[in-house]
Design a protein around this motif. Structure first.
Motif, PDB file in Angstrom:
ATOM      1  N   LYS A 371       0.839  -1.197   0.000  1.00  0.00           N
ATOM      2  CA  LYS A 371       0.000   0.000   0.000  1.00  0.00           C
ATOM      3  C   LYS A 371       0.876   1.249   0.000  1.00  0.00           C
ATOM      4  O   LYS A 371       2.020   1.234   0.463  1.00  0.00           O
ATOM      5  N   ASN A 372       0.319   2.333  -0.460  1.00  0.00           N
ATOM      6  CA  ASN A 372       1.049   3.601  -0.562  1.00  0.00           C
ATOM      7  C   ASN A 372       1.041   4.337   0.781  1.00  0.00           C
ATOM      8  O   ASN A 372       0.587   5.476   0.895  1.00  0.00           O
ATOM      9  N   MET A 373       1.559   3.676   1.838  1.00  0.00           N
ATOM     10  CA  MET A 373       1.479   4.230   3.182  1.00  0.00           C
ATOM     11  C   MET A 373       2.316   5.499   3.352  1.00  0.00           C
ATOM     12  O   MET A 373       2.088   6.290   4.256  1.00  0.00           O
ATOM     13  N   GLY A 374       3.287   5.693   2.465  1.00  0.00           N
ATOM     14  CA  GLY A 374       4.078   6.921   2.533  1.00  0.00           C
ATOM     15  C   GLY A 374       3.249   8.167   2.321  1.00  0.00           C
ATOM     16  O   GLY A 374       3.666   9.270   2.686  1.00  0.00           O
ATOM     17  N   ALA A 375       2.034   8.023   1.769  1.00  0.00           N
ATOM     18  CA  ALA A 375       1.163   9.183   1.553  1.00  0.00           C
ATOM     19  C   ALA A 375       0.806   9.857   2.871  1.00  0.00           C
ATOM     20  O   ALA A 375       0.610  11.081   2.922  1.00  0.00           O
ATOM     21  N   PHE A 376       0.704   9.070   3.947  1.00  0.00           N
ATOM     22  CA  PHE A 376       0.383   9.645   5.255  1.00  0.00           C
ATOM     23  C   PHE A 376       1.468  10.607   5.732  1.00  0.00           C
ATOM     24  O   PHE A 376       1.206  11.499   6.534  1.00  0.00           O
ATOM     25  N   LEU A 377       2.668  10.416   5.267  1.00  0.00           N
ATOM     26  CA  LEU A 377       3.796  11.203   5.736  1.00  0.00           C
ATOM     27  C   LEU A 377       4.068  12.434   4.880  1.00  0.00           C
ATOM     28  O   LEU A 377       5.030  13.150   5.099  1.00  0.00           O
TER      29      LEU A 377
END
Length: 434
Positions: A371-377
């Motif tokens: 998942k593109n979890m780096g988007a949260f950061l």
């Protein structure tokens, strides 16, 4: 906020929890030292003698349990007496005189806490213990200072309520529409929403729905709600009209009329944004097969604030605390890399500038691999809007009225809605305690 070029690739997420936390523990002392040096080190908490600290909070989730667990392990001589707001309201707390030593609350409660005399300036304690402000991400301290017209440090935030755009891949696949991507504008999202808003085989699919309260508080354009010189509403303006035209405009797209739907329950919403619901989405994916992902929060074209307004729960110390020094040292620990990393691994967005915390973001959540979890950061903190003690009133009226039924049903036009919002805010400010 920190860019991905400054982080390890999200493949690092697979690092074992125990090993990462051990590494964090080695670094935590450096963060707590603050600006002290070897010749003049900052006083370190010893807690050599048993002490009981009264902790007042509106948190009643697993995060409170995690804090208690970490504190007990780090400082076995510290006993927390926890009072939750659901057990004792602020006015009751003040009436019985059981003043807490420190507290944690959501940002929306700041002015209530201040009005009840439960907030004090922590600047002297920060200087005494050489608390390093540089541990925080860019924009955090500027936002904190905006809550005082005298430069006081009245709160220390401990996590970011970073927004992303959640999307249901199944819906996009069903209609052959390309997924959203990082860096899109609201206008581009409107075009996407139009393509996937439709009624198919008796099922209504909504292209985009957002949590009204959250995005009003995030206030991406950095607009004031109240004029600090007049203490009157500052919402009936061309700038707020632009915000409402863009965000409210989603509900006038064909087949995308407003309905209060859950992204992860009904699974008929193609795109959604609001508070961080990643834990709930992960659970839904596990039990129902929800096929989801995220991208960065869309932006207004030519966003003057450069990001979103900081929404962050915070720690504070009441002036009547009997253990201010101990309470502050505990807060400093709760803002250490060790604690921030432990929370980040379970899905809380860190508020400190820490590679360990960002590399381990969501590492302990199942089902986020790929998942593109780096988007949260990437949800940057924008230049803070002017803050007044009546902002809570204004924000509450705005999201309930400006985005209320009269608006999204088309009963009243935007100009009428903004005029009525202005009148309602001014009425409530006049009735509020001065």
């Amino acid at each position: 906020m920190m860019t991905l070029t400054r982080m390890c690739r999200m493949g690092c997420i697979g690092v074992a929890s125990a090993a990462l936390l051990a590494a964090c523990s080695q670094n935590a002392g450096d963060m707590q030292k603050g600006s002290g040096d070897d010749a003049n080190p900052a006083p370190a908490p010893s807690f050599s003698e048993p002490v009981t600290l009264h902790y007042y909070t509106n948190d009643n989730t697993k995060w409170l349990e995690l804090e208690q667990k970490l504190i007990a392990k780090k400082y076995p001589n510290v006993t927390l007496k926890v009072t939750q707001e659901k057990e004792l309201k602020m006015d009751q707390l003040v009436t019985v005189g059981d003043i807490p030593d420190f507290l944690s609350f959501s940002l929306g409660s700041f002015w209530d806490l201040k009005n009840y005399g439960l907030i004090s300036d922590m600047t002297p304690l920060m200087k005494k213990y050489r608390f390093d402000e540089n541990r925080f991400l860019p924009g955090v301290m500027e936002s904190v200072r905006s809550y005082s017209d005298r430069g006081e440090m009245l709160l220390l935030p401990f996590e970011l309520n970073s927004n992303v755009l959640f999307y249901n891949k199944t819906i996009f696949d069903k209609f052959g529409v390309a997924y959203p991507r990082d860096g899109m504008t609201w206008e581009q999202i409107s075009d996407l929403a139009r393509k996937v808003s439709r009624k198919e085989e008796g099922t209504e699919y909504k292209g985009f729905i957002f949590q009204h309260q959250n995005l009003v508080w995030k206030n991406q354009l950095g607009l004031p709600f109240v004029d600090p010189k007049t203490n009157k509403a500052a919402t009936n303006t061309p700038e707020w009209k632009r915000w409402l035209d863009v965000m409210g405009g989603f509900y006038f797209l064909p087949n995308n009329d407003y309905k209060n739907l859950s992204f992860y329950k009904e699974q008929t919403v193609a795109m959604w944004t609001g508070a961080n619901i990643v834990s709930s989405v992960v659970e839904a994916a596990s039990s129902t097969g929800l096929n989801w992902d995220v991208v960065t929060l869309p932006q207004f074209t030519d966003n003057p604030s450069g990001g979103t307004q900081m929404i962050a729960p915070f720690y504070a110390i009441p002036p009547g605390s009997k253990h201010k020094d101990e309470a502050f040292q505990l807060i400093s620990y709760l803002l250490s890399e060790e604690v921030q990393t432990a929370k980040a691994r379970q899905g809380k967005v860190p508020i400190v500038d820490s590679p360990a915390a960002t590399q381990g973001y969501a590492a302990d959540l199942p089902g986020v691999s790929g998942k593109n979890m780096g988007a949260f950061l990437k949800d940057k903190i924008g230049k803070p809007a002017v803050v007044t003690k009546y902002d809570g009133i204004a924000k509450d009226v705005f999201y309930k009225t400006a985005l209320g039924k009269d608006f999204y049903s088309g009963t009243k036009d935007v100009n009428t809605i903004l005029r009525e919002v202005e009148e309602e805010i001014n009425r409530k400010i006049k009735e509020a305690p001065q």
